[in-house]
Design a protein around this motif. Structure first.
Motif, PDB file in Angstrom:
ATOM      1  N   LEU A   1      12.485  -2.975   2.008  1.00 61.92           N
ATOM      2  CA  LEU A   1      11.951  -2.963   3.371  1.00 61.92           C
ATOM      3  C   LEU A   1      12.324  -1.664   4.079  1.00 61.92           C
ATOM      4  N   THR A   2      13.590  -1.312   3.988  1.00 63.45           N
ATOM      5  CA  THR A   2      14.075  -0.101   4.643  1.00 63.45           C
ATOM      6  C   THR A   2      13.366   1.132   4.107  1.00 63.45           C
ATOM      7  N   GLU A   3      13.202   1.187   2.780  1.00 65.04           N
ATOM      8  CA  GLU A   3      12.534   2.325   2.151  1.00 65.04           C
ATOM      9  C   GLU A   3      11.083   2.441   2.622  1.00 65.04           C
ATOM     10  N   ILE A   4      10.359   1.309   2.672  1.00 61.36           N
ATOM     11  CA  ILE A   4       8.947   1.334   3.069  1.00 61.36           C
ATOM     12  C   ILE A   4       8.793   1.773   4.516  1.00 61.36           C
ATOM     13  N   ILE A   5       9.562   1.164   5.401  1.00 64.82           N
ATOM     14  CA  ILE A   5       9.405   1.460   6.826  1.00 64.82           C
ATOM     15  C   ILE A   5       9.873   2.876   7.149  1.00 64.82           C
ATOM     16  N   TYR A   6      10.978   3.314   6.513  1.00 63.64           N
ATOM     17  CA  TYR A   6      11.419   4.689   6.717  1.00 63.64           C
ATOM     18  C   TYR A   6      10.357   5.671   6.220  1.00 63.64           C
ATOM     19  N   SER A   7       9.758   5.383   5.082  1.00 61.50           N
ATOM     20  CA  SER A   7       8.720   6.263   4.530  1.00 61.50           C
ATOM     21  C   SER A   7       7.523   6.345   5.464  1.00 61.50           C
ATOM     22  N   TYR A   8       7.120   5.196   6.018  1.00 61.02           N
ATOM     23  CA  TYR A   8       5.976   5.201   6.927  1.00 61.02           C
ATOM     24  C   TYR A   8       6.291   6.015   8.180  1.00 61.02           C
TER      25      TYR A   8
ATOM     26  N   ALA B   1      17.272 -17.575   3.826  1.00 62.89           N
ATOM     27  CA  ALA B   1      18.470 -17.988   3.084  1.00 62.89           C
ATOM     28  C   ALA B   1      18.327 -17.698   1.599  1.00 62.89           C
ATOM     29  N   LEU B   2      17.974 -16.458   1.260  1.00 67.31           N
ATOM     30  CA  LEU B   2      17.775 -16.069  -0.140  1.00 67.31           C
ATOM     31  C   LEU B   2      19.112 -15.815  -0.831  1.00 67.31           C
ATOM     32  N   PRO B   3      19.127 -15.857  -2.149  1.00 68.11           N
ATOM     33  CA  PRO B   3      20.323 -15.433  -2.883  1.00 68.11           C
ATOM     34  C   PRO B   3      20.692 -14.003  -2.502  1.00 68.11           C
ATOM     35  N   ALA B   4      21.964 -13.718  -2.524  1.00 67.95           N
ATOM     36  CA  ALA B   4      22.440 -12.421  -2.040  1.00 67.95           C
ATOM     37  C   ALA B   4      21.805 -11.254  -2.774  1.00 67.95           C
ATOM     38  N   SER B   5      21.643 -11.366  -4.076  1.00 64.51           N
ATOM     39  CA  SER B   5      21.087 -10.256  -4.841  1.00 64.51           C
ATOM     40  C   SER B   5      19.637  -9.977  -4.454  1.00 64.51           C
ATOM     41  N   LEU B   6      18.859 -11.043  -4.268  1.00 62.89           N
ATOM     42  CA  LEU B   6      17.457 -10.868  -3.881  1.00 62.89           C
ATOM     43  C   LEU B   6      17.358 -10.339  -2.451  1.00 62.89           C
ATOM     44  N   ALA B   7      18.191 -10.881  -1.561  1.00 59.69           N
ATOM     45  CA  ALA B   7      18.179 -10.424  -0.175  1.00 59.69           C
ATOM     46  C   ALA B   7      18.512  -8.939  -0.077  1.00 59.69           C
ATOM     47  N   LEU B   8      19.485  -8.485  -0.879  1.00 63.61           N
ATOM     48  CA  LEU B   8      19.872  -7.078  -0.862  1.00 63.61           C
ATOM     49  C   LEU B   8      18.732  -6.195  -1.363  1.00 63.61           C
ATOM     50  N   ALA B   9      18.069  -6.655  -2.426  1.00 69.04           N
ATOM     51  CA  ALA B   9      16.947  -5.884  -2.956  1.00 69.04           C
ATOM     52  C   ALA B   9      15.805  -5.799  -1.946  1.00 69.04           C
ATOM     53  N   VAL B  10      15.565  -6.894  -1.234  1.00 68.00           N
ATOM     54  CA  VAL B  10      14.504  -6.906  -0.227  1.00 68.00           C
ATOM     55  C   VAL B  10      14.855  -5.963   0.918  1.00 68.00           C
ATOM     56  N   VAL B  11      16.113  -5.991   1.375  1.00 71.06           N
ATOM     57  CA  VAL B  11      16.548  -5.094   2.456  1.00 71.06           C
ATOM     58  C   VAL B  11      16.337  -3.638   2.042  1.00 71.06           C
ATOM     59  N   GLU B  12      16.729  -3.316   0.815  1.00 73.01           N
ATOM     60  CA  GLU B  12      16.582  -1.941   0.342  1.00 73.01           C
ATOM     61  C   GLU B  12      15.112  -1.515   0.337  1.00 73.01           C
TER      62      GLU B  12
ATOM     63  N   ILE C   1       0.841  -1.193   0.000  1.00 69.06           N
ATOM     64  CA  ILE C   1       0.000   0.000   0.000  1.00 69.06           C
ATOM     65  C   ILE C   1       0.880   1.248   0.000  1.00 69.06           C
ATOM     66  N   PRO C   2       0.653   2.194  -0.914  1.00 72.86           N
ATOM     67  CA  PRO C   2       1.426   3.438  -0.894  1.00 72.86           C
ATOM     68  C   PRO C   2       1.126   4.242   0.368  1.00 72.86           C
ATOM     69  N   VAL C   3       2.139   4.867   0.919  1.00 65.85           N
ATOM     70  CA  VAL C   3       1.983   5.619   2.160  1.00 65.85           C
ATOM     71  C   VAL C   3       0.964   6.746   2.013  1.00 65.85           C
TER      72      VAL C   3
ATOM     73  N   GLN D   1      10.793   2.145  14.725  1.00 66.86           N
ATOM     74  CA  GLN D   1      11.323   1.907  13.378  1.00 66.86           C
ATOM     75  C   GLN D   1      12.492   0.939  13.412  1.00 66.86           C
ATOM     76  N   ASN D   2      13.442   1.187  14.293  1.00 66.29           N
ATOM     77  CA  ASN D   2      14.622   0.322  14.384  1.00 66.29           C
ATOM     78  C   ASN D   2      14.243  -1.095  14.801  1.00 66.29           C
ATOM     79  N   GLU D   3      13.277  -1.200  15.725  1.00 67.50           N
ATOM     80  CA  GLU D   3      12.868  -2.526  16.190  1.00 67.50           C
ATOM     81  C   GLU D   3      12.147  -3.303  15.090  1.00 67.50           C
ATOM     82  N   MET D   4      11.293  -2.633  14.328  1.00 63.46           N
ATOM     83  CA  MET D   4      10.586  -3.308  13.244  1.00 63.46           C
ATOM     84  C   MET D   4      11.548  -3.757  12.156  1.00 63.46           C
ATOM     85  N   LEU D   5      12.510  -2.920  11.821  1.00 60.04           N
ATOM     86  CA  LEU D   5      13.517  -3.324  10.827  1.00 60.04           C
ATOM     87  C   LEU D   5      14.328  -4.511  11.332  1.00 60.04           C
ATOM     88  N   ARG D   6      14.695  -4.486  12.599  1.00 54.75           N
ATOM     89  CA  ARG D   6      15.468  -5.596  13.157  1.00 54.75           C
ATOM     90  C   ARG D   6      14.694  -6.907  13.035  1.00 54.75           C
TER      91      ARG D   6
END
Length: 447
Positions: free
Chosen positions: A150-157, A137-148, A86-88, A122-127
């Protein structure tokens, strides 16, 4: 076919931009569904962390209750965003989050405490999200994209909700400063908290002398309507002065739109030492409730009586506690010591259940046995007085007492009468907040 003729594998390059938005969204949605199953646990843990680590957020059971509701609303919102992408900008803030910000503004809790709570959340939810991501145990490229992402969504909220509630806080704080009594409120807070306050400045601004006996009160209005009750509460305070023959007008300060602190002035001697006379003289209709300290002289007495009224207020407003009298005094039986136990409900709950065993169950039968045994101890272990107090036959009283003692012996370690009596008092005043629920009973290992 030579090695040079071997077709190139269709494997994606190991970098985040190589992952599609759909793949990333699918992983995030799956993580969020796991969090959804743990939503209550996450909310409770986050609330406890904030109340423990941030000043001013755990001063009042009602504020803690509102903090819990605010955190629960924000956690639910974040999880829904992650599941449904959902967009913020389409969001509406949780009503509990806004109401909590308004209440902090009314209580003059510093705004940085509110902002810090959101950043801590925010920090607790990201953790928590990163822990779930690591389990996949995702491939590194997918895991990195997900981290980016996740961080963007939660920071935006957090950026959006913090801006919203901070604006609500500031607007309410400006309104609150313009309400009658707001200057006096800041003056009262100063004289209560400063190590060596300028008492003459306080007396001049408040029009209230400290060189006499004081009796502190806290009045608040129960109910779910959000209208201001200050006029009603102040009227109640002003009316009680003549009834108790005070030595002058009371000082009243608004804490929020439904709570006031007050002090009744007397001469050098005061006859009111508990809530009994207040119960018979003050009108507590319309959902108004009251707690009262003990009389105290001078500045130390002004402060001490207020601390005692707040201790009684803490007992009267613990979430899950039974409906006590509309007036609760610090001198009422068990209130003083129970107020200490109520400051750490988790530890108190564990201790009560350890002392009382199955007598600490949240059932009607256990409640009857606890009341009978508690009355028995309060009457000096006199069966006749206990029967008279409870309007029961003496044989019924004796049977219930024997049964209660038998049930209490289910505790793992035997405890003496003092411990049992104190645990019974905690059950009487704190109710379900320290009792064992049926679900907890069924989950205990047998034998």
């Amino acid at each position: 076919m030579t090695s040079s003729d071997t077709p190139v594998s269709p494997r994606r390059p190991a970098r985040a931009p190589g992952r599609t938005d759909g793949e990333v969204a699918a992983v995030i949605s799956e993580i969020a569904r796991v969090l959804k199953s743990r939503e209550y646990e996450i909310s409770v843990g986050m609330s406890a962390l904030m109340a423990r680590e941030i000043d001013h957020l755990d001063d009042d059971p009602r504020l803690v209750d509102m903090l819990n509701a605010s955190v629960a609303g924000n956690v639910a919102a974040v999880i829904d965003i992650l599941i449904n992408d959902i967009p913020v900008e389409r969001l509406q803030p949780a009503a509990a989050a806004v109401e909590y910000a308004l209440r902090l503004a009314q209580r003059d809790v510093p705004s940085h405490s509110l902002v810090r709570a959101y950043h801590m959340g925010q920090n607790e939810m990201l953790r928590i999200c990163y822990i779930e991501l690591d389990r996949g145990a995702l491939p590194a490229s997918l895991a990195l994209a997900v981290v980016e992402r996740l961080t963007e969504i939660i920071y935006s909220y957090i950026d959006w909700i913090t801006g919203y509630v901070f604006e609500a806080y500031e607007a309410e704080h400006r309104r609150w400063l313009d309400t009658p009594g707001s200057v006096r409120s800041s003056t009262v807070h100063y004289v209560l908290s400063a190590g060596d306050p300028d008492t003459s400045a306080f007396e001049q601004e408040a029009g209230y002398s400290l060189d006499r006996e004081h009796l502190a009160l806290i009045l608040w209005r129960e109910g779910h309507d959000q209208t201001s009750a200050l006029d009603l509460l102040e009227t109640r305070v002003r009316a009680v002065g003549p009834l108790l023959r005070t030595g002058g007008p009371a000082i009243v300060t608004a804490i929020d739109r439904r709570t006031v602190w007050a002090w009744l002035p007397f001469g050098r001697r005061v006859s009111v030492a508990d809530a009994t006379e207040l119960r018979s003289n003050i009108d507590l209709s319309d959902g108004v409730r009251l707690t009262v300290g003990l009389p105290g002289y001078g500045l130390p007495g002004f402060r001490r009586s207020h601390l005692q009224a707040r201790a009684a207020y803490f007992v009267a407003t613990v979430p899950g506690a039974p409906d006590l009298s509309s007036t609760v005094g610090f001198a009422d039986p068990g209130v003083a010591v129970t107020s200490l136990l109520a400051t750490d409900l988790d530890a108190t709950r564990a201790w009560v259940q350890e002392v009382l065993g199955d007598l600490a169950e949240d059932t009607a039968q256990a409640a009857t046995l606890r009341r009978t045994l508690g009355t028995f101890y309060a009457t000096g272990e006199n069966h006749v007085q206990t029967a008279q107090t409870l309007t029961l036959h003496r044989n019924t009283v004796k049977y219930r007492i024997d049964k209660a003692i038998e049930v209490a012996r289910t505790s793992a370690v035997p405890h003496d009468r003092l411990d049992v009596g104190l645990a019974l008092q905690a059950c009487l005043l704190l109710g379900g907040s320290v009792l064992r629920r049926a679900s907890e009973t069924s989950a205990r290992p047998s034998g």
